[in-house]
Motif scaffolding. Structure first.
Motif, PDB file in Angstrom:
ATOM      1  N   GLN A 112      -5.956  22.808  -5.375  1.00 36.68           N
ATOM      2  CA  GLN A 112      -7.023  23.369  -5.136  1.00 36.68           C
ATOM      3  C   GLN A 112      -8.090  22.373  -5.432  1.00 36.68           C
ATOM      4  O   GLN A 112      -9.385  22.814  -5.190  1.00 36.68           O
ATOM      5  CB  GLN A 112      -7.160  24.568  -6.176  1.00 36.68           C
ATOM      6  N   PHE A 113      -8.089  21.165  -5.810  1.00 41.57           N
ATOM      7  CA  PHE A 113      -9.257  20.210  -5.832  1.00 41.57           C
ATOM      8  C   PHE A 113      -9.494  19.738  -4.603  1.00 41.57           C
ATOM      9  O   PHE A 113     -10.496  19.105  -4.356  1.00 41.57           O
ATOM     10  CB  PHE A 113      -8.551  18.933  -6.832  1.00 41.57           C
ATOM     11  N   LEU A 114      -8.786  20.036  -3.322  1.00 47.27           N
ATOM     12  CA  LEU A 114      -9.167  19.614  -1.920  1.00 47.27           C
ATOM     13  C   LEU A 114     -10.433  20.575  -1.614  1.00 47.27           C
ATOM     14  O   LEU A 114     -11.002  20.261  -0.515  1.00 47.27           O
ATOM     15  CB  LEU A 114      -8.073  19.698  -1.149  1.00 47.27           C
ATOM     16  N   ILE A 115     -10.585  21.793  -2.291  1.00 51.83           N
ATOM     17  CA  ILE A 115     -11.847  22.557  -1.975  1.00 51.83           C
ATOM     18  C   ILE A 115     -13.224  22.083  -2.352  1.00 51.83           C
ATOM     19  O   ILE A 115     -13.026  21.401  -3.639  1.00 51.83           O
ATOM     20  CB  ILE A 115     -11.222  23.811  -2.716  1.00 51.83           C
ATOM     21  N   SER A 116     -14.143  21.987  -1.575  1.00 56.81           N
ATOM     22  CA  SER A 116     -15.345  21.536  -1.909  1.00 56.81           C
ATOM     23  C   SER A 116     -16.236  22.675  -2.340  1.00 56.81           C
ATOM     24  O   SER A 116     -16.581  23.566  -1.287  1.00 56.81           O
ATOM     25  CB  SER A 116     -15.854  20.923  -0.699  1.00 56.81           C
ATOM     26  N   PRO A 117     -17.025  22.509  -3.359  1.00 62.52           N
ATOM     27  CA  PRO A 117     -16.697  21.819  -4.623  1.00 62.52           C
ATOM     28  C   PRO A 117     -15.493  22.106  -5.301  1.00 62.52           C
ATOM     29  O   PRO A 117     -15.062  23.267  -5.273  1.00 62.52           O
ATOM     30  CB  PRO A 117     -17.914  21.890  -5.356  1.00 62.52           C
ATOM     31  N   PRO A 118     -14.850  21.102  -5.736  1.00 63.19           N
ATOM     32  CA  PRO A 118     -13.568  21.686  -6.913  1.00 63.19           C
ATOM     33  C   PRO A 118     -13.697  22.546  -7.760  1.00 63.19           C
ATOM     34  O   PRO A 118     -14.774  22.327  -8.686  1.00 63.19           O
ATOM     35  CB  PRO A 118     -13.008  19.900  -7.237  1.00 63.19           C
ATOM     36  N   ALA A 119     -12.799  23.372  -8.102  1.00 64.73           N
ATOM     37  CA  ALA A 119     -12.911  24.326  -9.122  1.00 64.73           C
ATOM     38  C   ALA A 119     -12.575  23.588 -10.554  1.00 64.73           C
ATOM     39  O   ALA A 119     -13.468  23.913 -11.468  1.00 64.73           O
ATOM     40  CB  ALA A 119     -11.772  25.365  -8.951  1.00 64.73           C
ATOM     41  N   SER A 120     -11.802  22.892 -10.316  1.00 68.12           N
ATOM     42  CA  SER A 120     -11.473  21.767 -11.557  1.00 68.12           C
ATOM     43  C   SER A 120     -10.747  20.692 -11.025  1.00 68.12           C
ATOM     44  O   SER A 120     -10.047  20.574  -9.996  1.00 68.12           O
ATOM     45  CB  SER A 120     -10.524  22.488 -12.558  1.00 68.12           C
ATOM     46  N   PRO A 121     -11.116  19.559 -11.743  1.00 61.55           N
ATOM     47  CA  PRO A 121     -10.296  18.293 -11.501  1.00 61.55           C
ATOM     48  C   PRO A 121      -8.658  18.076 -11.464  1.00 61.55           C
ATOM     49  O   PRO A 121      -8.254  18.999 -12.584  1.00 61.55           O
ATOM     50  CB  PRO A 121     -11.057  17.219 -12.448  1.00 61.55           C
ATOM     51  N   PRO A 122      -8.121  17.710 -10.703  1.00 58.00           N
ATOM     52  CA  PRO A 122      -6.791  17.554 -10.968  1.00 58.00           C
ATOM     53  C   PRO A 122      -6.040  16.856 -12.268  1.00 58.00           C
ATOM     54  O   PRO A 122      -7.071  16.031 -12.877  1.00 58.00           O
ATOM     55  CB  PRO A 122      -6.299  16.885  -9.536  1.00 58.00           C
ATOM     56  N   GLN A 129     -13.363   9.932 -14.783  1.00 58.03           N
ATOM     57  CA  GLN A 129     -14.748   9.463 -14.037  1.00 58.03           C
ATOM     58  C   GLN A 129     -14.808   7.933 -13.948  1.00 58.03           C
ATOM     59  O   GLN A 129     -14.290   6.994 -14.878  1.00 58.03           O
ATOM     60  CB  GLN A 129     -15.740   9.959 -15.060  1.00 58.03           C
ATOM     61  N   SER A 130     -15.014   7.423 -12.770  1.00 58.78           N
ATOM     62  CA  SER A 130     -14.996   6.138 -12.451  1.00 58.78           C
ATOM     63  C   SER A 130     -16.476   5.366 -13.206  1.00 58.78           C
ATOM     64  O   SER A 130     -17.313   5.946 -13.057  1.00 58.78           O
ATOM     65  CB  SER A 130     -15.097   5.958 -11.071  1.00 58.78           C
ATOM     66  N   GLN A 131     -16.196   4.274 -13.857  1.00 57.24           N
ATOM     67  CA  GLN A 131     -17.303   3.544 -14.563  1.00 57.24           C
ATOM     68  C   GLN A 131     -18.015   2.990 -13.271  1.00 57.24           C
ATOM     69  O   GLN A 131     -17.546   2.144 -12.521  1.00 57.24           O
ATOM     70  CB  GLN A 131     -16.872   2.734 -15.417  1.00 57.24           C
ATOM     71  N   ASP A 132     -19.491   2.814 -13.574  1.00 55.77           N
ATOM     72  CA  ASP A 132     -20.346   1.910 -12.464  1.00 55.77           C
ATOM     73  C   ASP A 132     -20.037   0.515 -12.873  1.00 55.77           C
ATOM     74  O   ASP A 132     -20.023   0.285 -14.163  1.00 55.77           O
ATOM     75  CB  ASP A 132     -21.657   2.524 -12.809  1.00 55.77           C
TER      76      ASP A 132
END
Length: 201
Positions: free
Chosen positions: A104-114, A119-122
């Motif tokens: 379901q994470f392929l749906i935009s916007p995702p309902a919940s992360p897989p 989170q990727s750090q800058d």
């Protein structure tokens, strides 16, 4: 995955009739129904002309089994008649189930992360100290060549503007209170051109 199951209906027969008169002529229908009413007086018929099938519903399972045993592959009006027990097909649950949540994470916007998502750090900003040092050494009227010219590309040169006050553009903070601030130049309004009356239209 849903499981397909087939259940036999013991009270219902399906007759494969190739004789078209059964569907068009009432006399042929009456003689066809009389064959099955001898086994069960409360038998009911449903005709499907486009499929050349007749659904025969009995009130007793033994009567349906006996009719199938005696009338299967018998002759009716010069054509062979075949009888089968009706089957009901059941596929999975009677209700429509929601999709599995693994994609379901392929749906935009995702309902919940897989699972396992983070989170990727800058990345840290890159500071070019050589460029900052070279710019700090520039004074009014100086120029700094960023890129030298080649036969195919021009050179890139930065020219620093002259200070209109005639002093350094960045005075010391200690002398800032003692020195009088220079007066700003007054913006002179552009003079409107003189009006000359033209020829009357």
């Amino acid at each position: 995955m849903h499981i397909k199951t087939t259940k036999c209906n013991r009270f219902c027969l399906v007759a494969s009739v190739t004789n078209q008169e059964v569907f068009d002529r009432p006399e042929a229908q009456a003689s066809f129904e009389a064959l099955f009413r001898s086994f069960d007086p409360e038998v009911q018929f449903q005709y499907f002309k486009s499929f050349r099938r007749v659904r025969i519903s009995f009130s007793d399972a033994l009567a349906a089994a006996e009719a199938r045993l005696r009338l299967h592959k018998t002759d009716f009006s010069g054509k062979e008649m075949r009888l089968y027990f009706a089957q009901s097909v059941h596929i999975g649950s009677p209700r429509l189930e929601p999709p599995k949540p693994d994609k379901q994470f392929l749906i935009s916007p995702p309902a919940s992360p897989p699972v396992g998502w983070a989170q990727s750090q800058d990345a840290m900003p890159v500071v070019n100290y050589d460029l900052l040092c070279a710019i700090s050494k520039l004074g009014p009227g100086d120029k700094y060549e960023l890129q030298t010219a080649t036969p195919t590309t021009p050179s890139v040169v930065v020219h620093v503007c002259d200070d209109e006050r005639g002093v350094n553009s960045a005075p010391d903070d200690s002398d800032q209170d003692d020195q009088p601030r220079p007066l700003r130049q007054k913006i002179v309004q552009t003079r409107r051109p003189d009006f000359t009356p033209g020829a009357e239209q």
